[in-house]
Write an enzyme that holds these catalytic residues in place. Structure first.
Site, mmCIF file in Angstrom:
data_model
loop_
_atom_site.group_PDB
_atom_site.id
_atom_site.type_symbol
_atom_site.label_atom_id
_atom_site.label_comp_id
_atom_site.label_asym_id
_atom_site.label_seq_id
_atom_site.Cartn_x
_atom_site.Cartn_y
_atom_site.Cartn_z
ATOM 1 C CE1 TYR A 1 -16.604 -1.865 -5.102
ATOM 2 C CE2 TYR A 1 -16.454 -3.607 -6.747
ATOM 3 C CZ TYR A 1 -17.087 -2.477 -6.254
ATOM 4 O OH TYR A 1 -18.183 -1.983 -6.890
ATOM 5 C CB THR B 1 -0.906 0.017 1.242
ATOM 6 O OG1 THR B 1 -1.667 -1.187 1.285
ATOM 7 C CG2 THR B 1 -1.833 1.214 1.222
ATOM 8 N NE ARG C 1 -4.911 1.801 3.092
ATOM 9 C CZ ARG C 1 -4.479 2.786 2.316
ATOM 10 N NH1 ARG C 1 -5.030 2.997 1.138
ATOM 11 N NH2 ARG C 1 -3.496 3.561 2.702
ATOM 12 C CE1 TYR D 1 -1.722 -5.216 5.757
ATOM 13 C CE2 TYR D 1 -1.304 -4.901 3.423
ATOM 14 C CZ TYR D 1 -1.457 -4.382 4.692
ATOM 15 O OH TYR D 1 -1.356 -3.032 4.891
ATOM 16 C CB ILE E 1 5.181 -4.979 7.743
ATOM 17 C CG1 ILE E 1 5.687 -6.431 7.815
ATOM 18 C CG2 ILE E 1 5.287 -4.446 6.317
ATOM 19 C CD1 ILE E 1 4.910 -7.405 6.948
ATOM 20 C CE LYS F 1 1.486 -4.364 7.072
ATOM 21 N NZ LYS F 1 1.726 -3.538 5.847
#
Length: 296
Positions: free
Chosen positions: A111, A48, A142, A137, A207, A165
């Site tokens: 999405y 990102t 997000r 992740y 991270i 993560k």
């Protein structure tokens, strides 16, 4: 360098662009050198923070190849290979593996999101196909979906599922997922303001966006924890909260790129729809960077 012993600070590296909006490889080289000089333990590209969602596949591979060559084996290089399309994630994962990257970061299908079985199969498809370690992740803020605890339990035993993560900001979720941490499955904080709490749950590090501007501090915080100096790790974490919060005053990576530009490391340029930070954010960043001794 392989991933077997990787722990500590993995920087989520920005992708610098020049005045024309093209990748600035000279600046990218400076950023890699700055990270290595600061003791960064690993480098993540195409996340990102790297604005990979607005980059072409050709640009992705150019950045990955450049960073891998610049690092020259000194630390592991991990590539973001996530997509909301399972096939696209698979193709990118295989491409980055072919370039010689040491590991992959795989995000949930944003999405379109899918159901539980679909999310499980989204990850398993890539895990079954590659031969390098993969980090799952979890960042529901997000993506609009998360990796459920049940799916972590199903995936963590896969030989290519190297870790997770965890960037939900939900300490209860992190605590539940920590039950699956082992020598073969690690947890890294994805939130710079929660590194020490995640370490206390058996985490292996972070991270980090913060590490883009302050690699030495983030590395030292993690090393202090591993050395048993909890007080020093806590001191670094709490002493840098304003800097961390200023780096997220607007959507990432807008503030961190502005910060790096003010440090003279990159030209300040973003890919649309990202845009310059407000004057208020700039003032807050400047004060935080001065407080941390990163600018005069």
């Amino acid at each position: 360098m392989g991933m077997d012993k990787l722990r500590g600070s993995i920087v989520a590296l920005v992708t610098p662009f020049d005045e024309r909006g093209a990748i600035d490889f000279d600046a990218l080289g400076r950023l890699v050198d700055y990270q290595l000089e600061g003791g960064t333990d690993g480098i993540l590209v195409l996340g990102t923070t790297g604005e990979s969602s607005t980059m072409t596949d050709i640009e992705d591979y150019e950045v990955a190849r450049f960073v891998k060559e610049r690092v020259a084996g000194r630390v592991p290089v991990i590539g973001g290979a996530g997509s909301n399309s399972t096939q696209e994630s698979l193709d990118k994962s295989l491409g980055l593996q072919q370039l010689g990257l040491d590991g992959l970061l795989l995000i949930t299908p944003y999405y379109n999101k899918s159901n539980e079985e679909g999310i499980y199969r989204h990850f398993k498809t890539v895990l079954d196909a590659v031969d390098i370690p993969c980090i799952l992740y979890n960042i529901p803020g997000r993506t609009g979906c998360k990796i459920s605890e049940e799916n972590v339990a199903r995936l963590c035993g896969h030989p290519n599922a190297w870790g997770i993560k965890e960037a939900s900001g939900d300490i209860a979720y992190a605590t539940a997922v920590a039950r699956y941490v082992s020598d073969d499955f690690r947890m890294f904080s994805g939130n710079d303001d929660m590194v020490v709490p995640i370490l206390s749950l058996g985490g292996s590090g972070v991270i980090s966006v913060w590490a883009d501007v302050a690699p030495a501090a983030v590395h030292e915080m993690c090393e202090a924890w591993f050395a048993g100096d909890v007080a020093r790790a806590r001191e670094i974490q709490l002493g840098n909260l304003e800097l961390v919060h200023s780096l997220f005053a607007e959507v990432n990576p807008i503030p961190v790129k502005a910060a790096l530009a003010s440090m003279g490391l990159i030209y300040e340029s973003y890919r649309a729809p990202l845009w310059e930070p407000t004057d208020e954010t700039r003032s807050r960043l400047a004060a935080a960077l001065k407080g941390a001794g990163l600018i005069d």
